[in-house]
Motif scaffolding. Structure first.
Motif, mmCIF file in Angstrom:
data_model
loop_
_atom_site.group_PDB
_atom_site.id
_atom_site.type_symbol
_atom_site.label_atom_id
_atom_site.label_comp_id
_atom_site.label_asym_id
_atom_site.label_seq_id
_atom_site.Cartn_x
_atom_site.Cartn_y
_atom_site.Cartn_z
ATOM 1 N N ASN A 125 0.853 -1.188 0.000
ATOM 2 C CA ASN A 125 0.000 0.000 0.000
ATOM 3 C C ASN A 125 0.889 1.240 0.000
ATOM 4 O O ASN A 125 1.698 1.420 0.921
ATOM 5 C CB ASN A 125 -0.924 0.010 1.231
ATOM 6 N N PHE A 126 0.731 2.078 -1.023
ATOM 7 C CA PHE A 126 1.557 3.269 -1.176
ATOM 8 C C PHE A 126 0.779 4.571 -1.000
ATOM 9 O O PHE A 126 1.345 5.644 -1.196
ATOM 10 C CB PHE A 126 2.229 3.252 -2.556
ATOM 11 N N ASP A 127 -0.503 4.479 -0.638
ATOM 12 C CA ASP A 127 -1.303 5.695 -0.478
ATOM 13 C C ASP A 127 -0.703 6.615 0.582
ATOM 14 O O ASP A 127 -0.576 7.826 0.378
ATOM 15 C CB ASP A 127 -2.749 5.355 -0.102
ATOM 16 N N GLY A 128 -0.368 6.055 1.727
ATOM 17 C CA GLY A 128 0.161 6.874 2.810
ATOM 18 C C GLY A 128 1.486 7.518 2.461
ATOM 19 O O GLY A 128 1.686 8.724 2.665
ATOM 20 N N ALA A 129 2.403 6.724 1.900
ATOM 21 C CA ALA A 129 3.722 7.258 1.533
ATOM 22 C C ALA A 129 3.584 8.324 0.454
ATOM 23 O O ALA A 129 4.265 9.356 0.489
ATOM 24 C CB ALA A 129 4.626 6.134 1.049
ATOM 25 N N GLY A 130 2.690 8.089 -0.533
ATOM 26 C CA GLY A 130 2.474 9.074 -1.589
ATOM 27 C C GLY A 130 1.875 10.358 -1.058
ATOM 28 O O GLY A 130 2.261 11.459 -1.471
ATOM 29 N N PHE A 131 0.935 10.230 -0.122
ATOM 30 C CA PHE A 131 0.290 11.414 0.454
ATOM 31 C C PHE A 131 1.302 12.258 1.229
ATOM 32 O O PHE A 131 1.365 13.486 1.055
ATOM 33 C CB PHE A 131 -0.858 10.994 1.360
ATOM 34 N N LEU A 273 7.386 4.991 -6.548
ATOM 35 C CA LEU A 273 7.243 3.811 -5.703
ATOM 36 C C LEU A 273 6.725 2.633 -6.518
ATOM 37 O O LEU A 273 7.168 1.493 -6.328
ATOM 38 C CB LEU A 273 6.296 4.117 -4.538
ATOM 39 N N TYR A 274 5.786 2.896 -7.428
ATOM 40 C CA TYR A 274 5.298 1.838 -8.312
ATOM 41 C C TYR A 274 6.424 1.335 -9.213
ATOM 42 O O TYR A 274 6.516 0.141 -9.497
ATOM 43 C CB TYR A 274 4.149 2.347 -9.186
ATOM 44 N N ARG A 275 7.259 2.239 -9.683
ATOM 45 C CA ARG A 275 8.368 1.836 -10.555
ATOM 46 C C ARG A 275 9.263 0.833 -9.850
ATOM 47 O O ARG A 275 9.659 -0.195 -10.433
ATOM 48 C CB ARG A 275 9.167 3.072 -10.976
ATOM 49 N N GLU A 276 9.565 1.093 -8.583
ATOM 50 C CA GLU A 276 10.394 0.165 -7.816
ATOM 51 C C GLU A 276 9.634 -1.126 -7.504
ATOM 52 O O GLU A 276 10.177 -2.234 -7.636
ATOM 53 C CB GLU A 276 10.855 0.840 -6.525
ATOM 54 N N PHE A 277 8.371 -0.977 -7.092
ATOM 55 C CA PHE A 277 7.564 -2.138 -6.692
ATOM 56 C C PHE A 277 7.387 -3.124 -7.845
ATOM 57 O O PHE A 277 7.515 -4.341 -7.667
ATOM 58 C CB PHE A 277 6.204 -1.656 -6.190
ATOM 59 N N PHE A 278 7.083 -2.598 -9.025
ATOM 60 C CA PHE A 278 6.862 -3.458 -10.186
ATOM 61 C C PHE A 278 8.147 -3.784 -10.956
ATOM 62 O O PHE A 278 8.096 -4.402 -12.018
ATOM 63 C CB PHE A 278 5.846 -2.812 -11.132
ATOM 64 N N ARG A 279 9.286 -3.327 -10.419
ATOM 65 C CA ARG A 279 10.591 -3.642 -11.006
ATOM 66 C C ARG A 279 10.658 -3.188 -12.472
ATOM 67 O O ARG A 279 11.048 -3.961 -13.351
ATOM 68 C CB ARG A 279 10.892 -5.126 -10.892
ATOM 69 N N LEU A 280 10.288 -1.948 -12.699
ATOM 70 C CA LEU A 280 10.247 -1.414 -14.066
ATOM 71 C C LEU A 280 11.596 -0.840 -14.445
ATOM 72 O O LEU A 280 11.782 0.371 -14.556
ATOM 73 C CB LEU A 280 9.153 -0.340 -14.171
#
Length: 284
Positions: A125-131, A273-280
């Motif tokens: 869950n990245f909502d909190g970190a993004g906010f 964060l998505y870039r790291e999470f999904f290994r893009l």
């Protein structure tokens, strides 16, 4: 019969602005109900193109009664690598992950799932970190401030631990559903004793930052989630809703002279964060 050159040119990604889809393209989906308001495809698809990643993110309208069928169906598709999740599915979707992160445990929900190399699914869950990152970039550090969060659902449950971890002095959470507040207290009480409180009705008297973490404001006929006229002078009003950008709440707060913070910041600061999470990783 050969395709006329003019039509071939119009269909090219460079002209149409659409990502090129091949037989090798990996798939990502963003699940929600409604889903027309989601901004993630417009942010992640250009990222895929910049990185040279052969992938596309598409919106999927997932009615609540069919969430399990939809998620399991997508997970059984061999070329689906990840899912993003928005309202109202963040809490329920955790059941379709084999393992979950600490952030997903604390928040009670997930907004991203990825397929692991062994075929299992991992949720975060990245909502909190993004906010929190969005607040800081906008010049508002939550450290040492008093926060009121309206809504203890999927989004609110993610914001509270992130704000506490960022050093907020106190976070007051309100929600009319006692079961949500009890679940939040159960998850966070041991980690942050005395630094947050729960109530059915909002209390804004000493709030430096007030956050709408409910869906109220997505539709034109929604009531305000709270009356900004009750807020102290100098309070910052934040909304997590991204469409419309200028919600009725933010307009009312701005008319009163309060500083406002738009919902788009929470998503835009999740993209790295998505870039790291999904290994893009870029193609070398």
């Amino acid at each position: 019969m050969p395709v006329p050159a003019a039509f071939d040119d119009m269909d090219s990604p460079a002209v149409s602005g659409r990502p090129e889809i091949r037989g090798t393209t990996r798939l990502y989906a963003v699940l929600g109900c409604p889903v027309a308001q989601v901004k993630a495809p417009g942010m992640l698809n250009p990222l895929f193109a910049r990185l040279g990643v052969d992938a596309v993110l598409v919106p999927v309208l997932a009615e609540p009664g069919h969430l399990g069928e939809i998620v399991r169906g997508l997970q059984r598709m061999g070329n689906v690598d990840g899912l993003l999740v928005t309202v109202p599915h963040k809490a329920e979707v955790r059941a379709y992950a084999d393992t979950v992160s600490a952030a997903a445990e604390q928040s009670g929900g997930a907004n991203a799932l990825r397929r692991e190399p062994d075929g299992t699914w991992y949720a975060d869950n990245f909502d909190g970190a993004g906010f929190v990152a969005g607040l800081r970039t906008a010049g508002f550090d939550p450290a040492g401030v008093r926060v009121s969060v309206v809504g203890a659902g999927g989004a609110g449950g993610a914001l509270v631990p992130a704000l506490l971890a960022a050093g907020a002095e106190h976070v007051a959470v309100c929600d009319p559903r006692p079961e949500r507040l009890q679940a939040l207290s159960g998850r966070l009480g041991a980690a942050w004793p005395g630094r947050f409180s729960c109530s059915a009705a909002p209390g804004f008297e000493a709030a430096d930052l007030v956050v709408n973490a409910t869906p109220l404001g997505m539709r034109a006929d929604d009531p305000l989630p709270f009356d900004p006229g009750r807020l102290p002078e100098g309070a910052v009003v934040a909304d997590i809703i991204m469409q419309p950008r200028e919600t009725a709440l933010l307009r009312a707060a701005a008319e009163r002279g309060l500083r406002i913070h738009h919902g788009e910041h929470m998503l835009s600061h999740q993209i790295p964060l998505y870039r790291e999470f999904f290994r893009l990783d870029p193609v070398i």
